[in-house]
Design an enzyme around this catalytic site. Structure first.
Site, PDB file in Angstrom:
ATOM      1  N   ARG A  50      27.444  51.388  29.246  1.00  0.00           N
ATOM      2  CA  ARG A  50      28.112  49.887  29.000  1.00  0.00           C
ATOM      3  C   ARG A  50      29.354  50.335  28.373  1.00  0.00           C
ATOM      4  O   ARG A  50      30.428  49.570  28.423  1.00  0.00           O
ATOM      5  CB  ARG A  50      27.305  48.933  28.354  1.00  0.00           C
ATOM      6  CG  ARG A  50      28.107  47.657  28.122  1.00  0.00           C
ATOM      7  CD  ARG A  50      27.052  46.500  27.816  1.00  0.00           C
ATOM      8  NE  ARG A  50      25.980  46.678  27.024  1.00  0.00           N
ATOM      9  CZ  ARG A  50      25.827  47.149  25.746  1.00  0.00           C
ATOM     10  NH1 ARG A  50      26.838  47.212  24.895  1.00  0.00           N
ATOM     11  NH2 ARG A  50      24.542  47.133  25.302  1.00  0.00           N
ATOM     12  N   TYR A 103      43.411  29.930  42.973  1.00  0.00           N
ATOM     13  CA  TYR A 103      42.051  30.278  43.313  1.00  0.00           C
ATOM     14  C   TYR A 103      41.129  29.383  42.631  1.00  0.00           C
ATOM     15  O   TYR A 103      40.863  29.038  41.758  1.00  0.00           O
ATOM     16  CB  TYR A 103      41.483  31.943  42.870  1.00  0.00           C
ATOM     17  CG  TYR A 103      40.071  32.093  43.306  1.00  0.00           C
ATOM     18  CD1 TYR A 103      39.606  32.058  44.690  1.00  0.00           C
ATOM     19  CD2 TYR A 103      39.147  32.531  42.305  1.00  0.00           C
ATOM     20  CE1 TYR A 103      38.280  32.064  44.951  1.00  0.00           C
ATOM     21  CE2 TYR A 103      37.734  32.957  42.540  1.00  0.00           C
ATOM     22  CZ  TYR A 103      37.303  32.428  43.865  1.00  0.00           C
ATOM     23  OH  TYR A 103      35.966  32.635  44.146  1.00  0.00           O
ATOM     24  N   ASP A 175      47.697  36.756  37.347  1.00  0.00           N
ATOM     25  CA  ASP A 175      46.537  37.341  38.287  1.00  0.00           C
ATOM     26  C   ASP A 175      47.504  37.779  39.556  1.00  0.00           C
ATOM     27  O   ASP A 175      48.134  37.196  40.515  1.00  0.00           O
ATOM     28  CB  ASP A 175      45.906  36.112  38.921  1.00  0.00           C
ATOM     29  CG  ASP A 175      44.762  36.328  39.820  1.00  0.00           C
ATOM     30  OD1 ASP A 175      45.004  37.641  40.522  1.00  0.00           O
ATOM     31  OD2 ASP A 175      43.818  35.997  39.918  1.00  0.00           O
ATOM     32  N   LYS A 200      39.784  42.773  46.422  1.00  0.00           N
ATOM     33  CA  LYS A 200      40.773  42.529  47.403  1.00  0.00           C
ATOM     34  C   LYS A 200      41.602  43.667  47.947  1.00  0.00           C
ATOM     35  O   LYS A 200      41.088  44.677  48.235  1.00  0.00           O
ATOM     36  CB  LYS A 200      41.511  41.330  46.993  1.00  0.00           C
ATOM     37  CG  LYS A 200      40.708  40.200  46.443  1.00  0.00           C
ATOM     38  CD  LYS A 200      39.667  39.524  47.555  1.00  0.00           C
ATOM     39  CE  LYS A 200      38.848  38.629  47.017  1.00  0.00           C
ATOM     40  NZ  LYS A 200      38.725  38.020  45.809  1.00  0.00           N
TER      41      LYS A 200
HETATM   42  C1  LIG Z   1      43.397  35.248  43.465  1.00  0.00           C
HETATM   43  C2  LIG Z   1      41.953  35.588  42.887  1.00  0.00           C
HETATM   44  N1  LIG Z   1      41.803  35.819  41.678  1.00  0.00           N
HETATM   45  C3  LIG Z   1      40.387  35.994  41.110  1.00  0.00           C
HETATM   46  C4  LIG Z   1      39.472  35.996  41.973  1.00  0.00           C
HETATM   47  C5  LIG Z   1      38.047  36.294  41.555  1.00  0.00           C
HETATM   48  O1  LIG Z   1      37.549  37.360  41.954  1.00  0.00           O
HETATM   49  P1  LIG Z   1      36.016  37.797  42.278  1.00  0.00           P
HETATM   50  O2  LIG Z   1      35.632  37.253  43.594  1.00  0.00           O
HETATM   51  O3  LIG Z   1      36.305  39.283  42.203  1.00  0.00           O
HETATM   52  O4  LIG Z   1      35.128  37.557  41.135  1.00  0.00           O
HETATM   53  C6  LIG Z   1      39.820  35.784  43.456  1.00  0.00           C
HETATM   54  C7  LIG Z   1      38.567  35.688  44.397  1.00  0.00           C
HETATM   55  O5  LIG Z   1      38.752  35.264  45.401  1.00  0.00           O
HETATM   56  C8  LIG Z   1      41.070  35.412  43.881  1.00  0.00           C
HETATM   57  O6  LIG Z   1      41.286  35.163  45.323  1.00  0.00           O
END
Ligand SMILES: Cc1ncc(COP(=O)(O)O)c(C=O)c1O
Length: 392
Positions: A50, A103, A175, A200
């Site tokens: 960890r 998101y 992000d 992604k």
């Molecule tokens: C732009 C964006 N940020 C963060 C996330 C969250 O990521 P995770 O699904 O890996 O927790 C997503 C998930 O679809 C996303 O599209």
């Protein structure tokens, strides 16, 4: 992008040199949960997985290099990375400006989880730096943005938002999931923290869930690393290895995603059943100039609105065949979804609610003519509502 562009080299070699003992050209997966120590207080760099793991370290080094940061930290998911960031830098009573398009899970984290622990938030259009500045309060700690935004593909001027944040003593968080570091590097534009859902484009094959934070400031990096260990939502070794494997082809995949998305966006603008195409590569997109200035290309995500409202949008999603009806994005295969009922259902009734007639595409790397033919047949549902109830 400035200077010599060695991004593709860093993708391929970012995991480090061949193994010193065996010559293996890919890093081993270190599954050990604990590491033998040579004496009390004398370890060989690792104690407990960890706190530190060689495979996770290889991924973290690679991500820091791709984003141009001093340090990256890898987590079990994008949301785990976001949660660790919030609980590292914010205190009860602090305030965060969030995008009015983001998101749905990020919105849910702020509105349904962090708010209960005293973190306040308000939503503003990140495409408008004045609107973001107007939303700032005395205890604003973070300006949070996505660019392009999910799912409306809005563009934030990242350098302008960094100025707004810093002139108010706040940090800019970007992000960068939709762009990937291949297309955009927010730290170089003044951002303080880059967030990724590595699930992604970085992973790229829809076979691993993960997240990351990348920063420039060594002090902030230390604090985040402390919380990564103290909170424990780390990326497992096998997940880190899969993500590293995906990253090796990031540059070539992104070029193909962009080629195909440009063709798809162009096709949709000419389709009579489509009322609006949202893609920053289109010259009439309101953020086109900003995107052209801060991104290498415009990405693989395309959203569009259809005539006939929500039932028509749902019908298009149901009729697609080569585009798989599924949440997520950024893999080699093309996906289609209805954000209002799927990825962004948690934003219903909030300032982040998405239009019902919206369809979101993650354009993959298949033969583009096959993708266009599939969209054409799926859009026939709008032209002929009698077919709208055809089950998948
Ligand atoms: C732009 C964006 N940020 C963060 C996330 C969250 O990521 P995770 O699904 O890996 O927790 C997503 C998930 O679809 C996303 O599209």
């Amino acid at each position: 992008m400035s200077g010599r562009d060695d991004f593709a080299t860093r993708c391929v070699h970012g995991a480090g040199a061949p193994d010193a003992h065996t010559g293996a050209v890919v890093p081993p997966i270190s599954l050990a949960s604990t590491f033998a120590q040579d004496g009390v207080g004398r370890d060989r760099g690792y104690e407990y997985s960890r706190s530190g793991n060689p495979t996770r370290d290889a991924l973290q080094e690679c991500l820091a290099s791709l984003e141009g940061g001093t340090r990256a930290l890898a987590f079990a998911s994008g949301l785990a990375a976001e949660d660790t960031l919030l609980r590292t830098v914010c205190r009860p009573g602090d305030h965060v400006v969030i995008p009015d398009d983001a998101y749905g899970g990020t919105y849910r984290l702020f509105a349904k989880v962090a708010q209960r622990w005293g973190l306040e938030w308000s939503a503003a259009s990140v495409a408008d730096p004045d609107a973001v500045a107007a939303a700032i309060r005395p205890r604003t700690r973070l300006i949070w943005t996505e660019s392009p935004t999910n799912p409306l593909l809005g563009i934030a001027d990242l350098a302008a938002l960094a100025d707004v944040a810093h002139s108010h003593g706040a940090l800019l968080v970007v992000d960068n999931t939709f762009a990937s570091p291949y297309l955009q590097q927010p730290l170089a534009l003044g951002a303080d923290v880059v967030v990724h859902s590595t699930t992604k484009y970085l992973g790229g094959h829809s076979d691993v869930v993960g997240g990351a934070l990348v920063v420039s400031d060594p002090g902030l990096a230390e604090e985040l690393a402390f919380h990564q260990n103290a909170m424990g939502a780390v990326a497992g070794p096998f997940d880190a290895w899969l993500t590293l494997r995906g990253i090796r082809t990031l540059g070539v995949r992104m070029e193909r995603h962009c080629d195909n998305a440009e063709r798809v966006a162009e096709f949709l603008t000419r389709h009579p059943a489509v009322t609006r195409v949202l893609y920053p590569g289109l010259p009439d997109h309101p953020g086109h100039k900003t995107a052209a200035a801060q991104m290498r290309r415009f990405g693989g995500m395309v959203s569009f609105q259809v005539a006939g409202g929500e039932p028509a949008a749902v019908a298009v999603c149901n009729r697609a065949r080569l585009f798989t009806l599924a949440e997520s994005l950024g893999g080699v295969e093309s996906l289609i979804e209805h954000p209002g009922r799927m990825t962004h259902a948690s934003a219903a009734g909030s300032p982040l609610e998405v239009p019902g007639d919206l369809v979101r595409l993650s354009v993959g790397i298949e033969t583009v003519d096959d993708l266009l033919a599939d969209l054409d047949q799926a859009l026939a549902a709008v032209a002929d509502p009698g077919t709208a109830r055809v089950p998948r």
